[in-house]
Design a protein around this motif. Structure first.
Motif, PDB file in Angstrom:
ATOM      1  N   TYR A   1       0.821  -1.211   0.000  1.00  0.00           N
ATOM      2  CA  TYR A   1       0.000   0.000   0.000  1.00  0.00           C
ATOM      3  C   TYR A   1       0.856   1.263   0.000  1.00  0.00           C
ATOM      4  O   TYR A   1       0.663   2.155  -0.820  1.00  0.00           O
TER       5      TYR A   1
ATOM      6  N   VAL B   1       0.548   1.450  -3.950  1.00  0.00           N
ATOM      7  CA  VAL B   1      -0.824   1.908  -4.169  1.00  0.00           C
ATOM      8  C   VAL B   1      -0.972   3.410  -3.903  1.00  0.00           C
ATOM      9  O   VAL B   1      -1.502   4.141  -4.749  1.00  0.00           O
ATOM     10  N   ALA B   2      -0.501   3.883  -2.760  1.00  0.00           N
ATOM     11  CA  ALA B   2      -0.655   5.299  -2.420  1.00  0.00           C
ATOM     12  C   ALA B   2       0.089   6.207  -3.404  1.00  0.00           C
ATOM     13  O   ALA B   2      -0.495   7.180  -3.895  1.00  0.00           O
TER      14      ALA B   2
ATOM     15  N   MET C   1       0.876   5.607  -6.516  1.00  0.00           N
ATOM     16  CA  MET C   1       0.202   5.511  -7.813  1.00  0.00           C
ATOM     17  C   MET C   1      -1.113   6.278  -7.777  1.00  0.00           C
ATOM     18  O   MET C   1      -1.473   6.948  -8.751  1.00  0.00           O
ATOM     19  N   ALA C   2      -1.839   6.221  -6.668  1.00  0.00           N
ATOM     20  CA  ALA C   2      -3.094   6.968  -6.544  1.00  0.00           C
ATOM     21  C   ALA C   2      -2.835   8.467  -6.607  1.00  0.00           C
ATOM     22  O   ALA C   2      -3.592   9.208  -7.260  1.00  0.00           O
ATOM     23  N   ARG C   3      -1.778   8.933  -5.943  1.00  0.00           N
ATOM     24  CA  ARG C   3      -1.436  10.362  -6.009  1.00  0.00           C
ATOM     25  C   ARG C   3      -1.071  10.762  -7.436  1.00  0.00           C
ATOM     26  O   ARG C   3      -1.479  11.819  -7.923  1.00  0.00           O
TER      27      ARG C   3
ATOM     28  N   LEU D   1      -2.025   9.324 -10.267  1.00  0.00           N
ATOM     29  CA  LEU D   1      -3.226   9.315 -11.102  1.00  0.00           C
ATOM     30  C   LEU D   1      -4.142  10.498 -10.781  1.00  0.00           C
ATOM     31  O   LEU D   1      -4.762  11.068 -11.681  1.00  0.00           O
ATOM     32  N   ALA D   2      -4.212  10.892  -9.506  1.00  0.00           N
ATOM     33  CA  ALA D   2      -5.038  12.044  -9.126  1.00  0.00           C
ATOM     34  C   ALA D   2      -4.469  13.328  -9.721  1.00  0.00           C
ATOM     35  O   ALA D   2      -5.216  14.176 -10.226  1.00  0.00           O
ATOM     36  N   ARG D   3      -3.131  13.488  -9.668  1.00  0.00           N
ATOM     37  CA  ARG D   3      -2.504  14.667 -10.269  1.00  0.00           C
ATOM     38  C   ARG D   3      -2.744  14.694 -11.780  1.00  0.00           C
ATOM     39  O   ARG D   3      -3.021  15.748 -12.348  1.00  0.00           O
ATOM     40  N   ARG D   4      -2.617  13.537 -12.415  1.00  0.00           N
ATOM     41  CA  ARG D   4      -2.819  13.464 -13.859  1.00  0.00           C
ATOM     42  C   ARG D   4      -4.271  13.790 -14.224  1.00  0.00           C
ATOM     43  O   ARG D   4      -4.530  14.526 -15.170  1.00  0.00           O
TER      44      ARG D   4
END
Length: 174
Positions: free
Chosen positions: A109, A113-114, A116-118, A120-123
């Protein structure tokens, strides 16, 4: 004859063609890639757990929890590696497996995961911002076109050969 009986079996060519189509579907290829990457990633996670996390946890207690056991019924006797009398509970191995799972899940995580989530959120935010700017530019262009139509309609309404400047009236010398 019923429809089920009248259907013919597919020929060898269509079976191979169907199998090829099955293999070429995106989800089958994606699944194969995920399995290969997951197997490679498992060794990385195990290295982090065994090389970093387990020694840190071991500093607070023991690294080998498998040796922790309890006897539920009567005096427990073990001979030859087998329990001969009593009910032996190997709670240390269960605790070890549970801790190993939690540590592995935390490593996955926090290291994968964390971040990658950041990312993807920025993108997604950048794409939304670009889409908003594009929508604003399109709205502005649409507004300019509408204003031109209004201007042209007013000019047409006042008659040919006149402009809006001509209709203001005589100049007062200002």
């Amino acid at each position: 004859m019923s429809d089920a009986v009248s259907e013919k079996k597919p020929e060898n060519g269509s079976l191979l063609s169907g199998f090829r189509q099955f293999l070429m579907r995106g989800n089958v290829v994606d699944l194969a890639v995920a399995v290969v990457v997951g197997a490679a990633f498992t060794s990385i996670v195990n290295s982090v757990v065994n090389g970093v996390i387990s020694p840190v946890v071991g500093a607070f207690g023991t690294q080998n929890l498998v040796n922790y056991t309890s006897c539920l019924k009567g005096p427990c006797t073990i001979s030859g590696g087998k329990v001969t009398h009593g009910v032996y509970i190997l709670w240390g191995s269960v605790l070890s497996s549970a801790l190993n799972f939690l540590i592995t899940a935390a490593v996955v995580y926090f290291l994968m995961v964390a971040p990658m989530a950041r990312f993807l959120a920025r993108r997604a935010a950048k794409q939304n911002q670009e889409a908003g700017q594009q929508a604003a530019a399109e709205a502005e262009a649409e507004e300019i076109a509408l204003l031109r139509e209004i201007r042209d309609a007013l000019v047409h309404q006042r008659g040919p050969g006149t402009t809006l400047v001509d209709q203001r009236g005589p100049s007062d010398g200002h």
